[in-house]
Design a protein around this motif. Structure first.
Motif, mmCIF file in Angstrom:
data_model
loop_
_atom_site.group_PDB
_atom_site.id
_atom_site.type_symbol
_atom_site.label_atom_id
_atom_site.label_comp_id
_atom_site.label_asym_id
_atom_site.label_seq_id
_atom_site.Cartn_x
_atom_site.Cartn_y
_atom_site.Cartn_z
ATOM 1 N N GLN A 1 0.808 -1.216 0.000
ATOM 2 C CA GLN A 1 0.000 0.000 0.000
ATOM 3 C C GLN A 1 0.848 1.277 0.000
ATOM 4 O O GLN A 1 0.623 2.183 -0.783
ATOM 5 N N THR A 2 1.882 1.318 0.867
ATOM 6 C CA THR A 2 2.697 2.547 0.980
ATOM 7 C C THR A 2 3.398 2.861 -0.338
ATOM 8 O O THR A 2 3.389 3.998 -0.808
ATOM 9 N N ASN A 3 3.982 1.819 -0.957
ATOM 10 C CA ASN A 3 4.700 2.066 -2.213
ATOM 11 C C ASN A 3 3.747 2.442 -3.337
ATOM 12 O O ASN A 3 4.091 3.215 -4.225
ATOM 13 N N ASP A 4 2.546 1.860 -3.310
ATOM 14 C CA ASP A 4 1.560 2.247 -4.324
ATOM 15 C C ASP A 4 1.263 3.740 -4.226
ATOM 16 O O ASP A 4 1.156 4.430 -5.234
ATOM 17 N N ILE A 5 1.113 4.223 -2.976
ATOM 18 C CA ILE A 5 0.848 5.660 -2.774
ATOM 19 C C ILE A 5 1.993 6.475 -3.355
ATOM 20 O O ILE A 5 1.795 7.488 -4.037
ATOM 21 N N ARG A 6 3.213 6.007 -3.133
ATOM 22 C CA ARG A 6 4.377 6.744 -3.653
ATOM 23 C C ARG A 6 4.368 6.784 -5.175
ATOM 24 O O ARG A 6 4.626 7.821 -5.791
ATOM 25 N N ILE A 7 4.081 5.624 -5.798
ATOM 26 C CA ILE A 7 4.122 5.543 -7.266
ATOM 27 C C ILE A 7 3.053 6.454 -7.871
ATOM 28 O O ILE A 7 3.335 7.285 -8.741
ATOM 29 N N ILE A 8 1.816 6.305 -7.363
ATOM 30 C CA ILE A 8 0.711 7.108 -7.916
ATOM 31 C C ILE A 8 0.956 8.598 -7.647
ATOM 32 O O ILE A 8 0.727 9.443 -8.511
ATOM 33 N N GLY A 9 1.445 8.913 -6.430
ATOM 34 C CA GLY A 9 1.723 10.309 -6.067
ATOM 35 C C GLY A 9 2.748 10.930 -6.995
ATOM 36 O O GLY A 9 2.592 12.069 -7.461
ATOM 37 N N THR A 10 3.799 10.179 -7.303
ATOM 38 C CA THR A 10 4.867 10.699 -8.174
ATOM 39 C C THR A 10 4.326 10.976 -9.572
ATOM 40 O O THR A 10 4.580 12.049 -10.149
ATOM 41 N N ILE A 11 3.564 10.004 -10.112
ATOM 42 C CA ILE A 11 3.000 10.197 -11.458
ATOM 43 C C ILE A 11 2.103 11.438 -11.474
ATOM 44 O O ILE A 11 2.177 12.285 -12.380
ATOM 45 N N THR A 12 1.272 11.573 -10.413
ATOM 46 C CA THR A 12 0.331 12.701 -10.343
ATOM 47 C C THR A 12 1.075 14.028 -10.321
ATOM 48 O O THR A 12 0.728 14.969 -11.043
ATOM 49 N N VAL A 13 2.083 14.134 -9.475
ATOM 50 C CA VAL A 13 2.760 15.425 -9.312
ATOM 51 C C VAL A 13 3.511 15.801 -10.591
ATOM 52 O O VAL A 13 3.611 16.971 -10.947
ATOM 53 N N ILE A 14 3.983 14.775 -11.346
ATOM 54 C CA ILE A 14 4.643 15.073 -12.625
ATOM 55 C C ILE A 14 3.620 15.655 -13.609
ATOM 56 O O ILE A 14 3.883 16.643 -14.307
ATOM 57 N N LEU A 15 2.409 15.064 -13.631
ATOM 58 C CA LEU A 15 1.357 15.588 -14.512
ATOM 59 C C LEU A 15 0.973 17.021 -14.131
ATOM 60 O O LEU A 15 0.811 17.886 -14.989
ATOM 61 N N LEU A 16 0.836 17.257 -12.831
ATOM 62 C CA LEU A 16 0.476 18.599 -12.357
ATOM 63 C C LEU A 16 1.557 19.605 -12.744
ATOM 64 O O LEU A 16 1.266 20.739 -13.142
ATOM 65 N N LEU A 17 2.822 19.196 -12.618
ATOM 66 C CA LEU A 17 3.928 20.079 -12.993
ATOM 67 C C LEU A 17 3.812 20.437 -14.469
ATOM 68 O O LEU A 17 3.983 21.596 -14.860
ATOM 69 N N GLY A 18 3.466 19.437 -15.293
ATOM 70 C CA GLY A 18 3.301 19.681 -16.729
ATOM 71 C C GLY A 18 2.249 20.735 -16.997
ATOM 72 O O GLY A 18 2.457 21.662 -17.791
ATOM 73 N N ILE A 19 1.101 20.628 -16.294
ATOM 74 C CA ILE A 19 0.019 21.610 -16.491
ATOM 75 C C ILE A 19 0.499 23.003 -16.088
ATOM 76 O O ILE A 19 0.273 23.993 -16.793
ATOM 77 N N SER A 20 1.199 23.089 -14.937
ATOM 78 C CA SER A 20 1.654 24.397 -14.440
ATOM 79 C C SER A 20 2.639 25.039 -15.401
ATOM 80 O O SER A 20 2.534 26.225 -15.722
ATOM 81 N N VAL A 21 3.608 24.223 -15.858
ATOM 82 C CA VAL A 21 4.668 24.770 -16.702
ATOM 83 C C VAL A 21 4.105 25.173 -18.060
ATOM 84 O O VAL A 21 4.605 26.095 -18.703
ATOM 85 N N ALA A 22 3.020 24.491 -18.488
ATOM 86 C CA ALA A 22 2.408 24.831 -19.776
ATOM 87 C C ALA A 22 1.908 26.266 -19.769
ATOM 88 O O ALA A 22 1.688 26.853 -20.820
#
Length: 1112
Positions: free
Chosen positions: A327-348
């Protein structure tokens, strides 16, 4: 050709019609003229004949000079008032103005009668080669009021213009106008320069209105996961009534903060930087810098908190079918993917980010509506899970609290972070079209809407769901037990009493099920979408806020190492480096994946910002500065103070150790910024309050009579330029620092007409020099006909109220024998004037001399008086070491820097710095021969209290009779011990009245020989005439009369050499001379023989009022 011959070129400037009196900086002018000519006038023949009706009523013209006139004079772009209706074009009495068509100048003489028409009138002035222009029909360069004169920089809203300076309007015509580039001293600070550059680049920027920019952001940020996951649990714990109280308390804190934010945001133009900008411009860089850093950090960590909240929900949904690792690592994996996507939206870019926000708000709103619709649709299948639809008995049962392992405050602490986020709109203040309108309207409306929704959810969940339910369809009530069943569920035929006995069997109900809202809603997946939307929107808002705030902080260069992050990219000036940094911080905290410890610290960081915003409003209102006039009127200083206190209380309620931690960090950063003293001046309320308090205390002090116990030596020190007599400055500063007032007086004399403007600029320059040198003193220059008059001005007018000098400090006139004896007359008269004004007098003598201004790089001669050059060009600050010296940049040929100093200058330089060093073990010898009220004793006492002098012991020397030496010593020891002044030794001099040595008397006779009148050798009339023309001459009569006093001065010098030749400093009673009886040459000769060839000597004479007392 005709146009050039006339010496004027005229064209209406369509682009700048709205600005009256546009005058420009000369450096910009040539370029501006060229570009505008090219742009507007492809062909001179096509110009419109006079103003056309479509033009605005301000007609703006560029005036350029004939070829023979210097380029620099093309200063003014000219304005006058055209006929508002535009009738001046065709219907004017003169018809269309031919002058404009054929290029000839229309001189004002020919058209004085047409001041109502729309024509342009020029009057050529031969003195300044400037075209005066007509304002209200008069020839004047006086400008009408205009917003562009008040801009700080070439701000995004328009161009900075310079109004005519007072000198241009007032000075005589032979003087050169425009001596300095900026009117009213509006030099641009580095911050403003940056803003100017930014504004120049920021054409075509995306700006948001109040709905998209503030309302949407704030609502998304305030409605967090709490709304869907924790609100029902809070109702279960606290009951409907207390839940509403919790929401109301949180909303009260945020509303007060919202009002305060609105007040600050509407008190002047708001740039980017949100909370940091508002606090730093109100309270100054210390608080602003500390809050800016932790606020940006809190936003960065908040990104992690929201993303982890999102990831947890995703993992729970997937857990039914898929587990990637654990469970903990799943949270890390999903969290990392999410924050990368959010960064993409912001930088756009902000446009994409704003579109994403609007979409998320729509999803969130649908989810909330979906929940409320669901509450009205009772479904039989949901009853076993505790949902029965609206019912009075359920509402009544859930009205009171039922805390299980929680308290009211712990539940409040869990809810409060859901109310934060009110600064989401203010944080992107730089991207708002009109921050002054958008921030108050959007923020307050968002607080109102979200508060109502929270209350609605609290009431509706409490009215239709019971606290405990088993989910078991078989837990029905049999008819015989109906009498024992008292719960609301019994009415609907369910008995959940078993839940009280065994908690584990009841996974449903307000207390036990976090997903109650999904259960109740019309369509459960929409609630899940709402949770996603709430977390992602908050994460996105924080991901944008943090870099924006951080960028603004770095631009102000408060923390020198961080300037790397100030750079912006693209037309919107996006802080890409800040985005990367925020991403890094968020990622680090996502990988921790346990946010229960970090959440309270973030809440505290936000609350600290809120507390300071509230305090800013209170502070600004308290300081009562004329510049504090917000256009938003619905605030109150006491309500803001209450809000600040509430924020601090809530910090400790939520988590006391996190609150302490936050306070320590804020104080640490505050101390750091205070210590670094960034070179910014934002007109903060701290400055305003300092002034207000200084004024109040000064007035209050004036109402209190002086008392001996509070006597302080307040010195008027005749230093000239403060850096030209360092020894005098340092010694006096040693005993006045933190004790009394010190004013550096400077009398400027000269035959040239005084330039008072120079005096003002010098005053501020040397005051800065004193501050840089950490000298606590004021520099007060005056212009006067001669030294005597200047000294009288200073003795009368220096100081304020009780903060007036009471002691005049002079350097000894070492060169008195060389120059004009009238200078000696003036010098001695300054001492007499001081006594007339009831001042004490102190004279410092160093055998090497005091004045170092002639030594290259040490000080400044009066260059500014004799040259036309502006002093700012002459001198630069040399800051290599702590003691900044002011160095002439124009090196004299005869004193090139390579020439080494001659021996006397070298000695002088060393002597001038002797009081800057720590004085080792030595003595301060006090020769207290005459009682002047105790000043002669007080000064050495104050001196030896200071760190530099504390190793020196005080030795006291007094006069006495040979046969009573012991008695006199005991009497003096008793007096000193009553005054509580430590001394190492008392010497009684029984041989003061012994005759001095013959050779010393002969040397004195030789010294005064050139200055004697020798009236016995001439006729009486001739003698009187000579005495009148040269009043300093010594008469034979006077010499005989004061023979004993003369001998005493010679004898004292012998004793001084005998007893005090090794002292660090000698402090001695200054001999007095009766005014009108003792000539200045004789008095000067006394001072000379008394103090020559000795260590530094301070001759002191108080005003014979007691300055020491032994009464408590």
């Amino acid at each position: 050709a005709a146009r050039e011959a006339a010496g004027v070129e005229e064209q209406p400037l369509q682009g700048r019609q709205q600005h009256p009196a546009l005058n420009r900086h000369p450096t910009e002018n040539a370029a501006a003229a060229a570009t505008e000519n090219d742009f507007l006038c492809p062909d001179a023949g096509q110009r419109p004949p006079g103003p056309t009706p479509s033009q605005s009523r301000f007609q703006v013209d560029l005036v350029s000079e004939a070829a023979g006139i210097i380029e620099d004079k093309d200063r003014f772009r000219v304005v006058n008032f055209a006929d508002p209706s535009g009738s001046g074009s065709g219907a004017s009495p003169e018809g269309p103005n031919e002058g404009l068509q054929n290029g000839d100048t229309v001189m004002s003489e020919t058209s004085l009668h047409s001041s109502t028409g729309g024509q342009h009138h020029y009057h050529y002035d031969t003195h300044t080669n400037t075209y005066y222009l007509r304002t209200f029909g008069h020839n004047t360069i006086d400008a009408v009021p205009n917003i562009d004169f008040y801009r700080q920089t070439a701000a995004p809203l328009g161009e900075k213009l310079i109004r005519p300076t007072l000198s241009e309007l007032h000075d005589e015509l032979d003087k050169e106008p425009f001596e300095d580039g900026f009117a009213n001293g509006d030099e641009l600070t580095p911050t403003d320069d940056a803003a100017a550059k930014e504004s120049a680049e920021s054409k075509g920027v995306v700006k948001f209105g109040w709905i998209k920019g503030v309302l949407v952001r704030c609502m998304l940020n305030i409605w967090g996961v709490m709304l869907f996951i924790r609100m029902s649990w809070i109702v279960g714990q606290a009951g409907i009534a207390l839940s509403c109280l919790i929401v109301a308390m949180a909303t009260t804190v945020t509303t007060i903060t919202g009002l305060s934010t609105s007040a600050i945001a509407t008190n002047g133009f708001v740039r980017g930087g949100g909370a940091y900008y508002l606090i730093s411009r109100s309270l100054g860089p210390e608080f602003g810098g500390s809050i800016g850093l932790i606020f940006a950090f809190a936003n960065a960590v908040a990104v992690a908190m929201y993303v982890v909240g999102f990831a947890e929900t995703v993992v729970e949904l997937l857990a039914v079918n898929i587990v990637m690792t654990d469970q903990t690592n799943d949270i890390r994996i999903i969290g990392t993917i999410t924050v990368i996507l959010l960064l993409g939206i912001s930088v756009a870019g902000m446009e994409w980010e704003a579109k994403a926000q609007v979409f998320l708000l729509v999803v969130l709103t649908i989810a909330i509506i979906n929940f409320f619709i669901g509450t009205f649709i009772p479904v039989k299948a949901k009853e076993s899970s505790g949902f029965f639809g609206y019912d009075g008995s359920i509402m009544w049962e859930n009205m009171g609290p039922d805390f299980r392992g929680e308290t009211f405050f712990s539940v409040f602490a869990i809810f409060f972070p859901a109310a934060t986020g009110i600064l989401a709109g203010a944080n992107i203040s730089g991207d708002l079209a009109d921050p002054q309108l958008a921030i108050p309207r959007g923020t307050l409306l968002a607080i109102l809407i979200t508060g109502i929704v929270y209350l609605g959810v609290a009431v509706s969940t409490g009215a239709c769901i019971v606290r405990d339910a088993s989910g078991n369809v078989n837990d029905t009530v049999s008819s015989q037990f109906m009498m024992n069943c008292t719960e609301a569920a019994c009415k609907f035929g369910y008995d959940f009493n078993a839940c009280k006995r065994d908690k584990n069997n009841c996974p449903y109900g307000l207390h036990n099920d976090f997903q109650v809202m999904s259960l109740v809603s019309g369509f459960a997946p929409i609630i899940t979408a709402g949770i996603f939307s709430a977390t992602l929107s908050s994460a996105l808002a924080s991901l944008v806020s943090a870099p924006k705030v951080f960028q603004a902080l770095c631009k102000d260069n408060i923390y020198p190492g961080l300037s790397l992050f100030a750079k912006g990219y693209g037309k919107n000036n996006e802080p890409l480096r800040g985005y990367i940094l925020t991403f890094g911080i968020a990622l680090a905290f996502i990988l921790i994946a346990k946010l229960n410890t970090i959440a309270p610290i973030i809440s505290n960081f936000f609350l600290a910002s809120y507390a300071l915003i509230n305090f800013s409003v209170f502070h600004a209102s308290l300081a009562n500065s004329p510049g504090w006039r917000p256009s938003f009127k619905y605030y109150n200083m006491w309500v803001s103070l209450a809000g600040a206190i509430l924020c601090c209380v809530v910090m400790f309620v939520i988590n006391w150790w996190a609150a302490l931690f936050t306070n320590v960090i804020v104080m640490g950063l505050y101390i750091y910024v205070s210590y670094k003293k960034p070179d910014v001046n934002w007109g903060s309320s701290t400055q305003a309050l300092t002034y207000h308090q200084a004024l109040t205390h000064t007035l209050h002090l004036s109402g209190v009579e002086d008392h001996i116990k509070n006597f302080r030596p307040q010195c008027l020190v005749m230093t000239g330029y403060p850096n030209s007599r360092p020894a005098l400055l340092d010694l006096v500063h040693s005993f006045t620092k933190n004790v009394g007032l010190m004013i550096c007086g400077h009398i400027r004399t000269g035959y040239r007409r005084p330039n008072f403007k120079d005096l003002a600029t010098e005053q501020s320059r040397y005051q800065r020099w004193l501050l840089k040198n950490e000298t606590k003193a004021f520099y007060t220059p005056v212009f006067a006909e001669d030294l005597k008059q200047g000294a009288q001005y200073l003795l009368q007018a220096a100081g304020l109220g009780r903060l007036k000098p009471n002691t005049l400090v002079l350097g000894f006139k070492n060169d008195w024998k060389d120059g004009d004896m009238m200078n000696v007359e003036t010098y001695i008269s300054m001492i007499h004037d001081a006594f007339d004004f009831q001042f004490g007098a102190v004279i410092l003598r160093l055998k090497e001399g005091l004045d170092v201004s002639h030594i290259q790089g040490q000080g400044i001669k009066d260059t500014c008086l004799h040259t036309q050059l502006d002093c700012r060009e002459l001198y630069s600050y040399d800051d290599d070491d702590g003691k900044a010296t002011t160095q002439p940049l124009l090196k004299k040929d005869k004193k090139s820097p390579t020439v080494p100093l001659n021996v006397s200058d070298q000695r002088l330089l060393e002597a001038s710095q002797q009081f800057q060093k720590k004085q080792g073990k030595g003595t301060v010898d006090v020769w207290w021969l005459f009682d002047d009220g105790g000043l002669t004793l007080l000064i050495p006492y104050l001196l030896t209290n200071k760190k530099r002098w504390k190793d020196c012991k005080i030795r006291v020397f007094i006069g006495g009779k040979i046969n009573r030496i012991d008695h006199d010593r005991r009497a003096m020891a008793t007096l000193l011990s009553k005054f509580r002044i430590d001394f190492s030794d008392i010497t009684v001099l029984g041989d003061i009245n012994t005759k001095p040595k013959k050779e010393h008397t002969a040397a004195f006779e030789e010294l005064i020989e050139p200055y004697r009148l020798k009236e016995d050798d001439m006729e009486q009339e001739a003698a009187e005439r000579l005495k009148n023309s040269e009043p300093w001459r010594i008469t034979d009569n006077e010499l005989e009369l004061y023979r004993a006093k003369t001998n005493r001065q010679i004898r004292l010098n012998e004793l001084l050499k005998e007893h005090s030749s090794t002292a660090n400093l000698i402090v001695m009673s200054l001999p007095l001379a009766r005014k009108g009886a003792v000539s200045s040459a004789l008095y000067m000769a006394w001072l000379e023989v008394l103090s020559k060839d000795l260590p530094p000597i301070l001759l002191v004479r108080g005003n014979h009022q007691s300055v020491l007392t032994f009464y408590s």
